[in-house]
Design a protein around this motif. Structure first.
Motif, short mmCIF file in Angstrom:
data_model
loop_
_atom_site.label_atom_id
_atom_site.label_comp_id
_atom_site.label_asym_id
_atom_site.label_seq_id
_atom_site.Cartn_x
_atom_site.Cartn_y
_atom_site.Cartn_z
N PRO A 22 -44.72 -7.87 4.43
CA PRO A 22 -44.33 -8.79 3.36
C PRO A 22 -42.83 -9.07 3.36
O PRO A 22 -42.04 -8.21 3.73
CB PRO A 22 -44.76 -8.08 2.08
N THR A 23 -42.48 -10.27 2.95
CA THR A 23 -41.07 -10.67 2.94
C THR A 23 -40.50 -10.79 1.54
O THR A 23 -39.31 -11.00 1.39
CB THR A 23 -40.89 -12.04 3.62
N GLN A 24 -41.36 -10.70 0.51
CA GLN A 24 -40.93 -10.93 -0.88
C GLN A 24 -40.37 -12.34 -1.02
O GLN A 24 -39.44 -12.59 -1.77
CB GLN A 24 -39.88 -9.89 -1.31
N LEU A 25 -40.95 -13.29 -0.30
CA LEU A 25 -40.48 -14.67 -0.24
C LEU A 25 -40.55 -15.37 -1.59
O LEU A 25 -39.65 -16.10 -1.96
CB LEU A 25 -41.31 -15.43 0.79
N SER A 26 -41.63 -15.21 -2.33
CA SER A 26 -41.85 -15.90 -3.61
C SER A 26 -41.77 -17.41 -3.43
O SER A 26 -41.03 -18.11 -4.11
CB SER A 26 -40.83 -15.42 -4.65
N ALA A 27 -42.58 -17.93 -2.52
CA ALA A 27 -42.59 -19.35 -2.17
C ALA A 27 -43.45 -20.16 -3.14
O ALA A 27 -44.44 -19.67 -3.67
CB ALA A 27 -43.14 -19.52 -0.75
N TRP A 66 -54.90 -12.80 6.91
CA TRP A 66 -53.96 -13.92 6.82
C TRP A 66 -53.99 -14.54 5.43
O TRP A 66 -52.95 -14.90 4.88
CB TRP A 66 -54.27 -14.97 7.87
N LEU A 67 -55.16 -14.67 4.85
CA LEU A 67 -55.29 -15.23 3.51
C LEU A 67 -54.50 -14.38 2.51
O LEU A 67 -53.69 -14.90 1.74
CB LEU A 67 -56.76 -15.30 3.10
N GLN A 68 -54.70 -13.08 2.55
CA GLN A 68 -54.00 -12.20 1.61
C GLN A 68 -52.50 -12.15 1.89
O GLN A 68 -51.69 -12.04 0.96
CB GLN A 68 -54.60 -10.80 1.64
N LEU A 74 -46.52 -15.88 -2.33
CA LEU A 74 -46.39 -16.95 -3.31
C LEU A 74 -45.63 -16.52 -4.57
O LEU A 74 -45.74 -15.37 -5.01
CB LEU A 74 -47.77 -17.44 -3.74
N SER A 75 -44.94 -17.48 -5.16
CA SER A 75 -44.35 -17.28 -6.48
C SER A 75 -45.49 -17.38 -7.49
O SER A 75 -46.59 -17.85 -7.15
CB SER A 75 -43.30 -18.36 -6.75
N PRO A 76 -45.28 -16.97 -8.73
CA PRO A 76 -46.35 -17.06 -9.74
C PRO A 76 -46.91 -18.47 -9.92
O PRO A 76 -48.09 -18.64 -10.19
CB PRO A 76 -45.68 -16.57 -11.02
N GLN A 77 -46.09 -19.50 -9.74
CA GLN A 77 -46.57 -20.87 -9.88
C GLN A 77 -46.94 -21.50 -8.53
O GLN A 77 -47.32 -22.65 -8.47
CB GLN A 77 -45.54 -21.74 -10.61
N GLY A 78 -46.84 -20.73 -7.46
CA GLY A 78 -47.07 -21.25 -6.11
C GLY A 78 -48.54 -21.46 -5.78
O GLY A 78 -49.43 -21.00 -6.49
N GLY A 79 -48.75 -22.15 -4.66
CA GLY A 79 -50.11 -22.41 -4.20
C GLY A 79 -50.18 -22.41 -2.68
O GLY A 79 -49.27 -22.88 -2.01
#
Length: 102
Positions: A22-27, A66-68, A74-79
Motif C-alpha cells: 500500500p502507498t497510502q495514496l488516498s486517490a 488487484w481489486l482490493q 482510494l480516498s473516502p470520496q474516491g471511486g
C-alpha cells in the motif's frame, strides 16, 4: 495515458504495485487494468496483508487481490474503475466492492 481533465502520475519506472504494498495514496480515482487471472501474484508473501479487508484473495487468481489493492488506495470520496474479464464465479466478489452491492 491521456484522460481529459484527469491529472495523473505514472511514475518514472515499472513497478509491481501489488507486491510493493500500500502507498497510502488516498486517490480520488483509481483506474486499473491489472494482469487478468495472474497465477503467480505473490499469494504466500502477501498473506495477512492489511489490504485484504474483504477477505484473502485466492491463491491461483490475482483479480480479487488487484481489486482490493485499488480499493485500499482510494480516498473516502474516491471511486475505482476496473477493466476485468467477466467471470461468473467472481460475481459475489465484485458486488462486494460496490457501494450498492450490485
Amino acid at each position: 495515458m491521456m484522460l481529459k481533465g484527469l491529472h495523473h502520475d505514472l511514475g518514472g519506472r515499472t513497478v509491481d504495485s501489488l507486491r510493493a504494498g500500500p502507498t497510502q495514496l488516498s486517490a480520488d480515482v483509481v483506474l486499473a487494468k491489472p494482469p487478468l487471472n495472474a497465477k503467480d501474484w505473490g499469494h504466500q508473501e502477501l498473506s495477512g496483508d492489511p489490504r485484504w479487508s474483504l477477505g484473502p484473495p485466492p491463491k491461483g487468481n490475482a483479480n480479487f487481490a488487484w481489486l482490493q489493492h485499488a480499493l485500499n488506495e482510494l480516498s473516502p470520496q474516491g471511486g475505482p474503475s476496473f477493466c476485468f474479464q467477466t467471470a461468473p464465479r467472481e460475481g459475489p466478489i465484485r458486488r462486494s466492492g460496490t457501494p450498492d452491492g450490485g
